[in-house]
Enzyme design. Structure first.
Site, PDB file in Angstrom:
ATOM      1  N   ARG A   1       0.867  -1.174   0.000  1.00 23.40           N
ATOM      2  CA  ARG A   1       0.000   0.000   0.000  1.00 23.40           C
ATOM      3  C   ARG A   1       0.902   1.221   0.000  1.00 23.40           C
ATOM      4  O   ARG A   1       1.733   1.392   0.894  1.00 23.40           O
ATOM      5  CB  ARG A   1      -0.904   0.036   1.224  1.00 23.40           C
ATOM      6  CG  ARG A   1      -1.708   1.352   1.349  1.00 23.40           C
ATOM      7  CD  ARG A   1      -2.282   1.482   2.735  1.00 23.40           C
ATOM      8  NE  ARG A   1      -3.057   2.703   2.909  1.00 23.40           N
ATOM      9  CZ  ARG A   1      -2.603   3.826   3.474  1.00 23.40           C
ATOM     10  NH1 ARG A   1      -1.348   3.910   3.891  1.00 23.40           N
ATOM     11  NH2 ARG A   1      -3.385   4.878   3.613  1.00 23.40           N
ATOM     12  N   LEU A   2       0.745   2.097  -0.985  1.00 25.17           N
ATOM     13  CA  LEU A   2       1.552   3.305  -1.083  1.00 25.17           C
ATOM     14  C   LEU A   2       0.811   4.429  -0.376  1.00 25.17           C
ATOM     15  O   LEU A   2      -0.255   4.876  -0.823  1.00 25.17           O
ATOM     16  CB  LEU A   2       1.802   3.668  -2.549  1.00 25.17           C
ATOM     17  CG  LEU A   2       2.356   2.541  -3.435  1.00 25.17           C
ATOM     18  CD1 LEU A   2       2.626   3.064  -4.844  1.00 25.17           C
ATOM     19  CD2 LEU A   2       3.611   1.932  -2.844  1.00 25.17           C
ATOM     20  N   ASP A   3       1.374   4.886   0.725  1.00 24.14           N
ATOM     21  CA  ASP A   3       0.708   5.864   1.585  1.00 24.14           C
ATOM     22  C   ASP A   3       0.681   7.249   0.939  1.00 24.14           C
ATOM     23  O   ASP A   3       1.705   7.732   0.430  1.00 24.14           O
ATOM     24  CB  ASP A   3       1.443   5.928   2.926  1.00 24.14           C
ATOM     25  CG  ASP A   3       0.892   6.989   3.849  1.00 24.14           C
ATOM     26  OD1 ASP A   3      -0.254   6.840   4.303  1.00 24.14           O
ATOM     27  OD2 ASP A   3       1.605   7.979   4.111  1.00 24.14           O
TER      28      ASP A   3
ATOM     29  N   GLU B   1      -3.249   5.324  -1.592  1.00 29.00           N
ATOM     30  CA  GLU B   1      -4.101   6.283  -0.896  1.00 29.00           C
ATOM     31  C   GLU B   1      -3.863   7.645  -1.539  1.00 29.00           C
ATOM     32  O   GLU B   1      -2.716   8.071  -1.689  1.00 29.00           O
ATOM     33  CB  GLU B   1      -3.753   6.338   0.588  1.00 29.00           C
ATOM     34  CG  GLU B   1      -4.564   7.371   1.353  1.00 29.00           C
ATOM     35  CD  GLU B   1      -3.979   7.672   2.724  1.00 29.00           C
ATOM     36  OE1 GLU B   1      -4.755   8.058   3.605  1.00 29.00           O
ATOM     37  OE2 GLU B   1      -2.757   7.534   2.893  1.00 29.00           O
TER      38      GLU B   1
ATOM     39  N   ASP C   1     -11.787   6.764   0.252  1.00 29.45           N
ATOM     40  CA  ASP C   1     -12.226   7.518   1.434  1.00 29.45           C
ATOM     41  C   ASP C   1     -13.662   7.987   1.296  1.00 29.45           C
ATOM     42  O   ASP C   1     -14.381   8.117   2.299  1.00 29.45           O
ATOM     43  CB  ASP C   1     -11.318   8.731   1.654  1.00 29.45           C
ATOM     44  CG  ASP C   1      -9.999   8.362   2.316  1.00 29.45           C
ATOM     45  OD1 ASP C   1      -9.924   7.299   2.950  1.00 29.45           O
ATOM     46  OD2 ASP C   1      -9.029   9.134   2.193  1.00 29.45           O
TER      47      ASP C   1
ATOM     48  N   HIS D   1     -16.116   5.607   2.838  1.00 30.37           N
ATOM     49  CA  HIS D   1     -16.051   5.672   4.301  1.00 30.37           C
ATOM     50  C   HIS D   1     -16.766   6.899   4.825  1.00 30.37           C
ATOM     51  O   HIS D   1     -17.557   6.827   5.775  1.00 30.37           O
ATOM     52  CB  HIS D   1     -14.600   5.694   4.777  1.00 30.37           C
ATOM     53  CG  HIS D   1     -14.486   6.012   6.241  1.00 30.37           C
ATOM     54  ND1 HIS D   1     -14.412   7.313   6.711  1.00 30.37           N
ATOM     55  CD2 HIS D   1     -14.473   5.217   7.339  1.00 30.37           C
ATOM     56  CE1 HIS D   1     -14.356   7.297   8.030  1.00 30.37           C
ATOM     57  NE2 HIS D   1     -14.384   6.044   8.439  1.00 30.37           N
TER      58      HIS D   1
ATOM     59  N   HIS E   1      -7.091   2.521  10.231  1.00 28.60           N
ATOM     60  CA  HIS E   1      -6.246   3.132  11.258  1.00 28.60           C
ATOM     61  C   HIS E   1      -6.378   4.644  11.276  1.00 28.60           C
ATOM     62  O   HIS E   1      -6.411   5.270  12.338  1.00 28.60           O
ATOM     63  CB  HIS E   1      -4.786   2.727  11.041  1.00 28.60           C
ATOM     64  CG  HIS E   1      -4.120   3.453   9.913  1.00 28.60           C
ATOM     65  ND1 HIS E   1      -4.259   3.069   8.591  1.00 28.60           N
ATOM     66  CD2 HIS E   1      -3.332   4.554   9.892  1.00 28.60           C
ATOM     67  CE1 HIS E   1      -3.577   3.902   7.825  1.00 28.60           C
ATOM     68  NE2 HIS E   1      -2.996   4.816   8.578  1.00 28.60           N
ATOM     69  N   ASP E   2      -6.434   5.275  10.083  1.00 32.55           N
ATOM     70  CA  ASP E   2      -6.531   6.726   9.995  1.00 32.55           C
ATOM     71  C   ASP E   2      -7.841   7.241  10.559  1.00 32.55           C
ATOM     72  O   ASP E   2      -7.872   8.188  11.350  1.00 32.55           O
ATOM     73  CB  ASP E   2      -6.420   7.167   8.531  1.00 32.55           C
ATOM     74  CG  ASP E   2      -5.011   7.575   8.150  1.00 32.55           C
ATOM     75  OD1 ASP E   2      -4.255   8.003   9.040  1.00 32.55           O
ATOM     76  OD2 ASP E   2      -4.662   7.449   6.965  1.00 32.55           O
TER      77      ASP E   2
ATOM     78  N   ASN F   1      -7.131   9.018  14.019  1.00 30.32           N
ATOM     79  CA  ASN F   1      -7.045  10.471  13.892  1.00 30.32           C
ATOM     80  C   ASN F   1      -8.245  11.191  14.493  1.00 30.32           C
ATOM     81  O   ASN F   1      -8.437  12.385  14.278  1.00 30.32           O
ATOM     82  CB  ASN F   1      -6.857  10.867  12.424  1.00 30.32           C
ATOM     83  CG  ASN F   1      -5.417  10.659  11.991  1.00 30.32           C
ATOM     84  OD1 ASN F   1      -4.492  10.828  12.777  1.00 30.32           O
ATOM     85  ND2 ASN F   1      -5.218  10.275  10.735  1.00 30.32           N
TER      86      ASN F   1
END
EC number: 3.2.1.141
Length: 628
Positions: free
Chosen positions: A268-270, A305, A331, A334, A401-402, A406
């Site tokens: 996964r490329l952040d 992402e 996103d 979500h 996780h984010d 966050n």
């Protein structure tokens, strides 16, 4: 690439290389006046210094037998500072210590024939190594592999494991991108975990960060200022200079290194939107092409992402195969679910309308919500058209996780929304034809938080703590300074401890019930949905959303013309289905799933009960009147 009795090991241009006469050490520092190899003693302290020679490309090199496998080494700069190798494979201690020379072929793989799993079979389980188990190590994950397989998980995704300062942290502050964190079990422990996962038919992905380095332990600027563009700013400091070939190679080879030497099945490329690449060819394009070229015989996948909602990197070929990246984190999906489930509409959630379900229906049917549309929060148009892409081009989630970590207190959706709403959202996630991702503990409805935590000290710890709290000043609940003081200190060990999974919750009936529901949904997905995801036509999704209630319908045309229908009512009142949903027999075909159990019989009567979801599979596609 070098052939060995134990497979293949990819040789990088950065880092040491074993040769017949010892090892060749390399460091790119084009403007450094001198570089010496520091040879460590048995305690890991620099004891001998050997001069290195620089070539015309700025590489300093030395081949010597003075460092044996397992021995410590580093580099001494002209001002006397001794630094570790930025491409270290193992550290003698923390990020400030000397590096350790390793043998990449030392580990004996038990699953050399493993070739991965097809993309459409992917069910992601995102986890953080340090908080997933009480051990907080790769071994702790290995202990739970049989459990994860029994749930129906096919793919474990590790948050970043590259060495960062301290023992606690999310991993996004890594400074040694080739070095698995020693606190987790190092390179040997990571290989054992991946080998054990493959022996059970589980794939393993790694989250990697190519947009910045962490703030503690990154010495690159001390000897290679050319590695960064000081004039280009990012949220984490100067941008990485991807127009320099050695810098570009550092990252592209890093991705190949993880996939080759550790046999990861994907990366996964952040936050690729934060990669400030000044070249004509985006780093992600070149990196993904290199991955595709190197592993033609393995199922190796990339995900990304990117909050720009771009699509060029997830486009498909003539036969529907990914050309570069297999899937983009969505996103938008979500955010629409979160707003409908919690009624929160501050910060970036303000772009998503609580009173309308057209956004969630659009996202499920066509990919993104913002496809060139104006975003009030960002005050500009965002995104590209995505309806032509198959659902499998998107990685969907209702928690990660984010989106948990966050938050000020790290609350999970289980604590923010009603049980029925969460279970509806979970069914939509796991049975829709996109690639689903769940966050550790979500499968049983974990109630412990997952907070943001670090392991810094001194001024840096103060800056992280105060910076973290100041970020929340824009939220109504934290306008007052005294309320912001209640936000957990990221550096406190108690914040980390509070984020540990509580496996004892599996002894409680309500959590066991949720677990069994997830197992059942993933079994349905595996047996009914996945076989239809291989050859999905373009523009396969359409939707209907009600104007006066939180209800909608979506249909996807999948392989062999099979039509998967979703009917959802997220309101507290029954939804009389409108007459423009045709044919009149809404229960044609086979029931896939209904929540609650009586929702399908009510659907047959033309009504969907409150907070309910029905999935049906048919040879006949409903005509979605009122679609966009």
């Amino acid at each position: 690439m070098t052939s060995t009795d134990n497979g293949f090991v990819f040789e990088t241009s950065w880092g040491p290389r074993l040769v017949s006469s010892g090892a060749e050490f390399r460091l790119w520092a084009p403007s450094a006046p001198s570089i010496e190899l520091a040879v460590g003693d048995a305690k890991g302290e620099p004891a001998v210094f050997l001069p290195m020679e620089k070539d015309d490309a700025g590489w300093w090199r030395l081949t010597t037998d003075k460092v044996s496998v397992g021995g410590a080494y580093g580099f001494r700069l002209n001002d006397g500072l001794v630094v570790p190798d930025p491409a270290s494979r193992r550290q003698f201690g923390d990020v400030h210590s000397l590096s350790v020379l390793t043998d990449p072929n030392a580990y004996r793989w038990t699953t050399p024939e493993w070739n991965g799993r097809p993309w459409e079979e992917t069910v992601f389980y995102e986890l953080h190594t340090g908080t997933f188990s009480q051990k907080g190590t790769f071994e702790g994950i290995e202990d739970k592999l049989d459990f994860l397989k029994s749930v129906g998980i096919t793919t474990i995704e590790l948050l970043p494991v590259a060495q960062f300062m301290g023992k606690r942290g999310w991993g996004y502050d890594g400074v040694m991108l080739y070095c698995p964190h020693e606190a987790y079990g190092g390179d040997a422990g990571l290989k054992r975990l991946i080998d054990a996962a493959h022996s059970r038919g589980l794939s393993v992905f790694l989250d990697v960060v190519y947009n910045h380095f962490g703030p503690d332990g990154n010495y690159l600027g001390a000897y290679a200022p050319e590695f960064f563009h000081e004039e280009i700013h990012t949220p984490w400091g100067p941008a990485i200079a991807y127009d320099e070939e050695p810098v570009r190679a550092f990252m592209i080879e890093n991705s190949l290194y993880w996939l080759e030497e550790f046999r990861f099945d994907g990366l996964r490329l952040d936050a690729i939107d934060s990669i400030k690449d000044t070249t004509d060819t985006p780093l992600v394009k070149e990196l993904a092409a290199a991955v595709r070229k190197r592993f033609p015989g393995r199922h190796v996948h990339l995900t990304t992402e990117d909050d720009r909602n771009i699509t060029w990197h997830i486009e498909r070929g003539e036969t529907g195969q990914p050309l570069l990246v297999s899937g983009e984190w969505n996103d938008d999906l979500h955010h629409t679910v979160h707003v409908l489930a919690t009624h929160e509409q501050e910060a970036y959630y303000a772009d998503y309308t609580r009173g309308s379900v057209s956004q969630i229906a659009k996202s499920l049917a066509t990919g993104f919500v913002f496809q060139g549309d104006y975003s009030p929060v960002r005050d500009k148009k965002i995104g590209s058209r995505s309806e032509h892409l198959p659902p499998t081009a998107f990685v969907n989630f209702i928690q990660n996780h984010d989106q948990i970590g966050n938050r000020a207190f790290g609350e999970r959706l289980t604590d923010l929304a009603s049980r029925r709403m969460v279970e509806c959202a979970q069914a939509i996630l796991l049975l829709s034809p996109h690639i689903p991702l769940i966050f550790m503990g979500e499968e049983w409805g974990e109630t412990h938080p997952f907070c943001f935590f670090t392991d810094f000290d001194g001024d840096l710890a103060d800056a992280v703590r105060e910076g973290r709290r100041s970020e929340f000043a824009k939220f109504t609940a934290f306008h007052a300074a005294e309320t912001r003081e209640l936000i957990p200190d990221p550096n406190a060990e108690t914040t980390f401890a509070a984020s540990m999974l509580d496996w004892s919750e599996l002894n409680r009936p309500n959590h066991l019930r949720r677990l069994e529901q997830v197992k059942r949904l993933l079994k349905i997905r595996r047996e009914t949905i996945v076989p239809l995801l291989k050859n999905v036509p373009a523009n396969c999704g359409s939707y209907y959303s009600a104007e006066d209630t939180l209800a909608f319908a979506v249909v996807w045309t999948l392989q062999d013309g099979k039509a998967l229908h979703l009917f959802a009512n997220l309101s507290d009142e029954p939804w009389p289905l409108p007459s423009d949903l045709t044919p009149t027999d809404l229960t044609a075909g086979d029931l896939v799933h209904a929540y609650p159990a009586n929702a399908d019989s009510r659907l047959a009567d033309g009504t969907l009960p409150p907070t309910s979801v029905v999935f049906r599979l048919s040879d006949q596609k409903l005509i979605m009147g009122g679609t966009a």
